[in-house]
Design a protein around this motif. Sequence first.
Motif: not given
Length: 713
Positions: A65-91
């Motif tokens: 259940p992922v929603v991809m943000g399309t605003d280039p200033r803040s392209p957020e990624v939300v999955c199951a209602g949680a903002d995982i934008t920072a989490a998916i950038r972890e090493p």
Amino acid sequence: MGIVVAIDGPSGSGKSTVSKRVAGELGLAYLDTGAMYRAAAWWCEHEGVDLADAASVARTVASMPVVMGTDPRSPEVVCAGADITAAIREPHIASVVSTVATNLDVRAELARRQREIIRLEAAGGSRSEGAGIVAEGRDVTTVIAPDANVRLLITASEEARLARRAGDLEAAGKSVDAAALRDQVVRRDRDDAAVSQFLTAPEGVTLVDTTDMSLDETVEHVITLIERSLDEAAELNRHDVLRAQALREGLADYELDETDFALLEGRDAPAAEAGLPVLAVVGRPNVGKSTLVNRVLGHREAVVQDVPGVTRDRVSYAAEWAGRRFTIVDTGGWEVDAAGLDAAVAAQAEVAVEMSDAVLLVVDARVGITEADARIVRVLRRSGRPVVLAANKVDSPAQEGDAAVLWNLGLGQPHAVSALHGRGSGDVLQAAVAALPEVSAVAGPSPDDGLHRVALVGRPNVGKSSLLNTIAGSARVVVNEAAGTTRDPVDEVLALDGRQWVFVDTAGIRRRVRQARGADYYAVLRTQGAIEKAEVAVVLLDASQPITEQDVRVIQQVVDAGRALVLVNNKWDLVDEERWIMLARETEHDLAHVAWAPHINLAARTGWHTNRLARALDAAVEGWTTRIPTGRLNAFMGELQSATPHPVRGGRQPRILFTTQVQTAPPRIVVFTTGFLDAGYRRFIERRLREEFGFIGSPIQIGVRVRDRRRRR
């Protein structure tokens, strides 16, 4: 549909940063397809799925259940209602994402979702700035969006990519392990290369090597590539519109070809050359002269329609056959003892014979010898020119007997030919070329000997052909009171005020192209091409009549084409005092937007004040080619901004950072700012530029590029 820009490239090439910047500056949506793969890896681990179990991974991603943000200033990624934008950038996610990304079932599912996002954004999208999207990631140019308007492959050397990735990590406050970083980047290249093609640009994809380019330089280059591609696409779309227009107007038999498009795009059509032998093509109306000329040229250059009297002027084209180059002259229907317009057309055909080295007489073999044919033959014999006889409209061997009858004309062998289908055209051309001398005894100077080209344009019957004839001092083109006399653009090298110019007489531009029919439709089309090829357009207005909406439209067409402009009030001999006062008011009201163009009054019929045209043309050419040094231009813009800054809009006041003139002919000036400039302020800049630097007779194109200093590296 909106703009779709697809950007591919290897890890660390900078495609994500560049894509976000480009999308932001162009007001487009942004899709990071790589982030969707990272989200898939995060979701699988969140659900406790073993990444080695390909089938389980595929099932889990299908229900993600992922929603991809399309605003280039803040392209957020939300999955199951949680903002995982920072989490998916972890090493950790970066180290396992290749396992998910190489799963073919996962790739198919995510590709479907990515195409849907691109389709929705291109169709209208969710952003108020405008429809369109920049999508970046692996395979986006070849698999996800192979039909994108612009497809780019951004790459860089391995060392440059590693340095950039390390810089991104340091900027994010994360430690950098050089060995681990190199292993991560190289391994991702190796793993993804098994299912992707991103190290070389396939056909239709433009390669952008950013190794030695800064971020700002890369963004600038990419935007330039996008603008150029969109301009080309607009021209192709223009072609489609013209084709559809032709079909709507019942012109299916005259489908546009590449010659028409070349004219529209401003590419030079073949023109006569100096010193080449001249072959005049003559005959009665509607025997197929122009069709045969087009057959010789290999494409449709002359206007053709299955009615008599389409061609009226003598028009020259450069041609080649069997290694011999020559000039072929198409003429109007020749009828001896004709009257009115037909007489003027016939007179041009006679002049063409006198100014030729050989003559190709075209006769309709199906009709046989007519009295008009016999009288033309008598005139040709008196001219002393060698004559080759073409028996046209012999479309099959069964009709060759019709051609044999033409032996009775006494001109030797009649060459059976079908100009429409090409049958026998080689034989008649071989005979015609054999009749031509090696060096012409009549050819004049070439219209392309570095002379300035001047297109005479305007609505029908404003006196364009009369003006050309007056300058030439002879009846070079057909003039008649009937509107729309001219069909083909006619090039003529003429002396004006002691110097030579190439004047191009054109067909009158009607109110709307769709109102033209048949030959008139293509005549107007070629007029548009003549404007594109010219340096200066002289727009003639009928001073005795009120300025019309069509006059303004013709002027705007010249401005849009970026050509220098001279306005001429013709028929001044018909203007009385009352009309003079009204014309001054109309000019002030309707032509205020081109007040920078030289404006002269003359009477082409009598030659009154035609000598003033040379000074106006010189001023327009000088303004069109004016270049302002960058240092002087920036000093001027600095003073302008200090004296009159841009108004505050939305709490911000755009400032001009840098200005440069990037081209002449026409002058194009690019202004780099911290925000978009109002249309009114751009007009103010243009007005002040004209006051300071002149630019007489030339449109000025002002482009604005927004550069926010805070976002620079």
